[in-house]
Design an enzyme around this catalytic site. Structure first.
Site, PDB file in Angstrom:
ATOM      1  N   PRO A 496       0.712  -1.232   0.038  1.00  0.00           N
ATOM      2  CG  PRO A 496       0.112  -0.992   2.201  1.00  0.00           C
ATOM      3  CD  PRO A 496       0.772  -1.872   1.392  1.00  0.00           C
ATOM      4  CD  GLU A 497       0.497   6.843  -2.736  1.00  0.00           C
ATOM      5  OE1 GLU A 497       1.138   7.779  -2.934  1.00  0.00           O
ATOM      6  OE2 GLU A 497      -0.440   6.381  -3.435  1.00  0.00           O
ATOM      7  CB  ILE A 498      -0.656   5.447   3.435  1.00  0.00           C
ATOM      8  CG1 ILE A 498      -0.318   6.787   2.490  1.00  0.00           C
ATOM      9  CG2 ILE A 498      -1.039   5.871   4.882  1.00  0.00           C
ATOM     10  CD1 ILE A 498      -1.175   7.940   2.375  1.00  0.00           C
TER      11      ILE A 498
END
Length: 505
Positions: A496-498
């Site tokens: 995930p990006e975050i």
């Protein structure tokens, strides 16, 4: 959302399928009985006598039945993460909201325990050279596939939209993908791509630079100027490309002199961001054709953007013999040296008009990340000045890493994964267990800082590693493991990006 059943997590289908199906059957039976009762009762009346009040009553009963059914289904979610979420939800004294009733439980992929993952992972076993060769081939094939799609549908544009198969110019329209891919193609020995990209640059890029409008200083520097300078170096333009990099030079497929000429023209226009600003902090945007620069709409610059320009401009000064590129960009780091920090950590926004930080948000993710990276890399790049005029850069880096360890590093519960969180409201605000994927730059930076740019083996043999260096190398390994875990826990294998991590309390 309709009254039918929503898609279910695997645990609801597979782990407790019988219990769930029985409960679902009972819910449907209750709904059917109530509905039949209402229908049979209302059939005694003529349609014209079915009043608004009766309609609203029917609507209310249907809604209550739906909410009851939806809430009861949550009890069958299994798995450690789900159980903790349900327990904390039941323990909360807050009243349920409409959003609570409508939200679906997350669909988590099946996963192995960490030890099992690592035991079965070939990453931990040193594969034979034949396997490395096979991996290299696969990476090259993926690169060539991506290039062919870009060339066929978006050649000359900044990016390819893969679904609509069209090109877009989200980075100013300078053909960012072409320029940014050239050095990779040289490294991989993809000669056909090198020829295609080089020809496009020679035929088009100078004209585009003179005609295009607004571009972002940071993105244009790291992608376009950086891409041109990397290709120049790898093409043997500074008589070092083939010797110190191990990359075979293909001079017939690139024109280093042309790459340097385009680099200087672009850099001259980008320098307006520095010289137009009333402080040492450059404006965020440049209008290339007008040779002008201005701040972003909110008047602020990202800290990382303003401080992630020096490697490219300093290298350009070295190969062109013109010191102006290095002197203008180094003023930024010299100014950063004078600003107050929180144990070496800095907010993610800075005002180019005042030269002061704006806000208190501290993070190593977006808008903060490469500030810390460039403190170290510029110090390593400027080898002749490391221990004299630029010694302050390594001192700032060292202080910042101590601040990271003291204020931002935490461990998850129960697995004890090490991660770097954020301080959205500064030192005196609450800690946020949020980590951008961008923070995965930090393991490499910590290792580079510990060895001062040489290999770990050489540093150990020369007895150059201090106790703090050893600690930083261990932290680098721990953070790298967490970054790998971010890939392992998704069904796609894409991190995930975050990510938000579970911590005590």
């Amino acid at each position: 959302m309709s009254g039918g059943s929503a898609p279910l997590p695997y645990s609801m289908r597979d782990v407790d399928g019988g219990a769930y199906n029985n409960a679902k059957f009972r819910q449907r039976s209750r709904l059917k009985m109530v509905t039949q009762a209402l229908i049979s009762k209302s059939s005694k009346y003529q349609f014209g006598k079915f009043t608004l009040g009766k309609f609203l009553s029917l609507l209310m009963v249907s809604g209550l039945i739906y909410l009851l059914a939806h809430r009861s289904s949550k009890g069958f979610v299994s798995g450690e993460l789900h159980n903790k979420e349900v327990e904390s939800r039941h323990a909360s004294k807050d009243s349920p909201t409409i959003r609570t009733f409508w939200r679906k439980p997350p669909r988590l992929p099946p996963r192995l325990p960490p030890n099992e993952i690592y035991k079965n992972s070939s990453i931990l076993h040193h594969p034979p050279s034949s396997e490395w060769t096979s991996r290299q081939k696969k990476v090259k094939e993926a690169f060539e596939h991506a290039w062919s799609g870009y060339r066929n549908y978006a050649m000359g544009h900044d990016e390819l939209m893969p679904l609509s198969r069209r090109g877009v110019d989200g980075l100013g329209g300078l053909g960012a993908t072409v320029v940014d891919s050239l050095d990779t193609a040289i490294i991989m020995g993809a000669d056909d791509i090198v020829s295609e990209a080089s020809k496009w640059i020679e035929d088009n890029l100078m004209k585009k630079i003179s005609e295009k409008g607004q571009v972002n200083l940071f993105e244009t520097t790291i992608r376009v100027l950086g891409g041109l300078l990397s290709a120049y170096h790898l093409s043997g333009g500074d008589q070092a490309g083939g010797g110190d990099s191990g990359i075979a030079v293909a001079p017939n497929k690139t024109n280093p002199d042309r790459l340097l000429a385009v680099s200087k023209d672009l850099a001259d226009r980008l320098l307006l961001a520095f010289t137009s600003s009333p402080s040492a902090i450059p404006f965020s945007d440049v209008v290339l054709r007008d040779r002008s620069a201005h701040a972003s709409p909110d008047g602020l610059s990202s800290t990382s953007e303003a401080t992630t320009l020096q490697l490219e401009f300093s290298y350009l000064s070295r190969i062109s013999g013109d010191p102006k590129y290095d002197s203008e960009t180094m003023k930024v780091l010299e100014h950063m040296r004078t600003l107050p920090t929180v144990e070496g950590l800095v907010p993610i926004y800075i005002n180019p008009y005042s030269g002061q930080f704006s806000g208190e948000n501290i993070r190593l993710g977006s808008r903060g990340d490469s500030y810390y990276e460039y403190l170290l890399k510029v110090w390593i790049q400027q080898e002749n000045y490391r221990n004299t005029s630029l010694k302050y850069l390594f001192e700032m880096y060292t202080e910042a890493m101590k601040g990271v360890k003291h204020l931002l590093v935490r461990k998850t519960t129960p697995n004890g994964l090490v991660f770097v969180g954020e301080l959205p409201s500064g030192r005196n605000g609450a800690f946020s267990p949020k980590m951008d994927h961008l923070v995965c730059f930090l393991p490499g930076t910590l290792a580079l800082g510990a060895t001062k740019g040489i290999t770990k083996k050489k540093a150990l043999e020369s007895n150059l590693l201090t106790k703090e260096d050893i600690e930083n190398l261990q932290l680098a390994e721990d953070l790298a493991k967490t970054c790998v875990e971010m890939y392992f826990v998704t069904s796609t294998g894409l991190a995930p990006e975050i990510a938000y991590f579970h911590i005590e309390g």
